[in-house]
Design an enzyme around this catalytic site. Sequence first.
Site, PDB file in Angstrom:
ATOM      1  CB  ALA A 178      -0.935   0.002   1.206  1.00  0.00           C
ATOM      2  CG  ASP A 179       3.441   2.665   3.275  1.00  0.00           C
ATOM      3  OD1 ASP A 179       2.571   3.551   3.297  1.00  0.00           O
ATOM      4  OD2 ASP A 179       3.935   2.179   4.295  1.00  0.00           O
ATOM      5  CG  LEU A 180       6.465  -0.556  -1.501  1.00  0.00           C
ATOM      6  CD1 LEU A 180       6.821  -2.018  -1.780  1.00  0.00           C
ATOM      7  CD2 LEU A 180       7.723   0.291  -1.493  1.00  0.00           C
TER       8      LEU A 180
END
Length: 398
Positions: A178-180
């Site tokens: 999700a961050d990436l």
Amino acid sequence: MGPLKGIKVLDLSRILAGPWATQLLADYGATVWKIERPGVGDDTRHWGPPFLKDSESADTAESAYYLSTNRGKHSIAVDITSEVGQAVIRRLVARADILVENFKVGGLAKYGLDYPSLCVDNPDLIYCSITGFGQTGPDAGQAGYDAMVQARGGLMSITGERDGLPGAGPQKVGVAVADLMAGMYAVSAILAALHHRDQTGEGQQIDLGLLDSQVAWLANQGMNYLIGGEAPVRQGTAHPNIVPYQALPTRDGFLMLAVGNDRQFAACCRVLGRPALAEDSRFTSNRLRVEYREQLIPLLEGLFRRKTTAEWAGLLAAEQVPCGPINDIAEVFEDPQVLARGMRLELPHPLAGTVPQVANPVKFSRTPIEYQGAPPLLGADTEAVLRALSDEEVPGEF
């Protein structure tokens, strides 16, 4: 030095989504000033073990996590809560094309470093704000972290083994996707905003929420629900829309089979010694194979158990049927194709001599990536960058 040579980025982000985006911009040639808290730095500097070892084989303060996402940047230790520190940031903003931050909504306003405050004197500034839930909505003020976004955004509901089988239950992905992915969306948005600025001279704010990003890249699974009206469920390694497309047991392990069309399925059946399977009325098209999944997969499992993973991989590759072993991370970095593509590299490091890095996968024909340096030590560039801003003597602490 890459296609973004001459572009300057002020990086007020930390952890992963923002630093991932700014590392990519640095790889592409941008100058990235990474702002860190004096004496503490980015939180991920402390997320270990493992930590990089120095020339004496002792642990340094550089965690593997931090080293994965901060190469090519200049670390400037500045206390943005102080008036002096805020003045330094504004001087850097005046020279920057892009600012990236992932503070909570409104978190920078009290320091006069929010977009409305900065754009008055810098109308061409591209200001990218990455938060858990975006700048608006009932949850805008809440903090957002990758694991809870994977859960709330539906990813965990479709990741993991099927109900009724050993190990069943929702799972998060093994890296912070999700961050990436938010970082990747940030880069594409920043480049689009740069193009707009080149045409109009106008900067703008980019509002990017992790939850929005997670919902957006549900992709076919999101559309499966919107079109079909049924929420997708966990299917282990199997694919909801393609059959056979999953891990199958072999004599010595598993093979990931990725049959994408009817020609590949017929070729697979020939390799397995059962060409008639491709003519079976239940399996002649992908649509039918999805319908009769429960009848086909046990037949394939029995056939694949007859040879090893390597044997099947060689036979199927010769017939252009996509498949591959399920490698662990050590095996990934020994894969001949990965090595041939230069996906592991070494960069000079002031404490360890060199530090390994996972390369950027993009290959430019005209502006090849030239890595600007290893992830910096905390505050390594503070004095040099601040002296470049002014001929005045630089105070010792910011």
